[in-house]
Design an enzyme around this catalytic site. Sequence first.
Site, short mmCIF file in Angstrom:
data_model
loop_
_atom_site.label_atom_id
_atom_site.label_comp_id
_atom_site.label_asym_id
_atom_site.label_seq_id
_atom_site.Cartn_x
_atom_site.Cartn_y
_atom_site.Cartn_z
N GLU A 32 12.81 -8.99 10.52
CA GLU A 32 11.48 -8.39 10.44
C GLU A 32 10.43 -9.39 10.90
OE1 GLU A 32 10.13 -5.92 6.98
OE2 GLU A 32 8.61 -7.51 6.81
N TYR A 64 3.42 -2.94 9.58
CA TYR A 64 2.24 -2.13 9.84
C TYR A 64 1.28 -2.36 8.68
CZ TYR A 64 -0.10 2.28 11.39
OH TYR A 64 -0.97 3.24 11.87
N GLY A 123 3.57 2.69 1.80
CA GLY A 123 2.55 1.69 2.10
C GLY A 123 1.78 1.27 0.86
N ASP A 124 1.15 0.11 0.95
CA ASP A 124 0.36 -0.42 -0.15
C ASP A 124 -1.11 -0.03 0.01
OD1 ASP A 124 2.57 -1.77 -1.29
OD2 ASP A 124 2.30 -3.40 0.15
N ALA A 142 6.55 8.60 0.99
CA ALA A 142 7.48 8.26 2.07
C ALA A 142 8.46 9.39 2.35
CB ALA A 142 8.24 6.98 1.71
N ASP A 175 12.73 5.62 -10.12
CA ASP A 175 12.85 4.85 -8.88
C ASP A 175 14.02 5.36 -8.04
OD1 ASP A 175 11.46 2.30 -7.79
OD2 ASP A 175 13.58 1.94 -7.39
N LYS A 182 13.88 10.31 -0.43
CA LYS A 182 13.68 9.80 0.93
C LYS A 182 14.93 10.00 1.77
CE LYS A 182 12.15 5.77 -0.65
NZ LYS A 182 11.53 4.42 -0.73
#
Length: 313
Positions: A32, A64, A123-124, A142, A175, A182
């Site tokens: 990454e 991103y 995303g955060d 997601a 979780d 997803k």
Amino acid sequence: MTISVDQLAEARCALESPLYADVGGDLDVSFEFFPPKSEKMEAQLWDAIRTLEPLGPRFVSVTYGAGGTTRERTHATVARIQRETSLAAAAHLTCVEATREQIIEVAEEYWAAGVRHIVALRGDPPQAGSRFVSHPGGFENAAALVAGLRKLHPFEISVAAYPENHPDSASDAADLDNLRAKLDAGANRAITQFFFEPETFFRYRDKVAAAGIRAEIVPGIMPVSNFASVQRMSAMCGTAVPPWMARLFEGLDDHPAARQLVAATVAAELSRRLYAGGVKHLHFYTLNRAELAFAICHLLGVRAKGQVGQAAA
């Protein structure tokens, strides 16, 4: 002290194996990167890409920023990797502060650039510490993003998994339910948040299997180039930093070469034990530096394509 059969088997495997697993092409790796903010950072990024490219990674991904703050830089970096290297580029895409139409537009741009792999993330939030709120007219999470991408093109899709639970998850069960959603929406695999002890991943893999989830779960490895930075990142994402790690890096702030050696050894040992436990794909968070990832791959027997047979000879 009682020693379990599993512990005895692991100890026997460790004693009978070489210090590091010479896997000879049996292990897949991926890397990454993040989009550069300056010319100097761009030069560093491309040096890392060119250094790691000969290892033939399964793919390389580019992050991103929150709210699409790196949209143009991410797209430019991914498109250049796809255009100028032999690597399969994967683009991160998030749900933060964008409508469905805007996100679909970005995905279509990637497809047009030849990119066939998306890392789909919720995303955060743009403000650290605030709670995620889906954008009006945007993808709510997601799983919805994955479902939306599936309607566009036959993308390969990776999603995130959290061995120590996402900070927003109410429980282990919640979780795992999110991970299942997803994957059920069409994701091909999950890549985990980084962790520092192999048992963390193995316990998670067992929980995932017990929940009936059969998809590939790829462990994410974060080599420790700066211990203070890793502590901050770990606190933000709920990753436990074991006390022994703090002791190992203590006193190395003014000794960068020694710190690199220790960091490579720690991450390589984690990787070796994961491999011994049946893991055949490792994803490295490089922070745009090649040295540690390259050294770890070398210790594990991963060589430039075409050199494995030469090394054996």
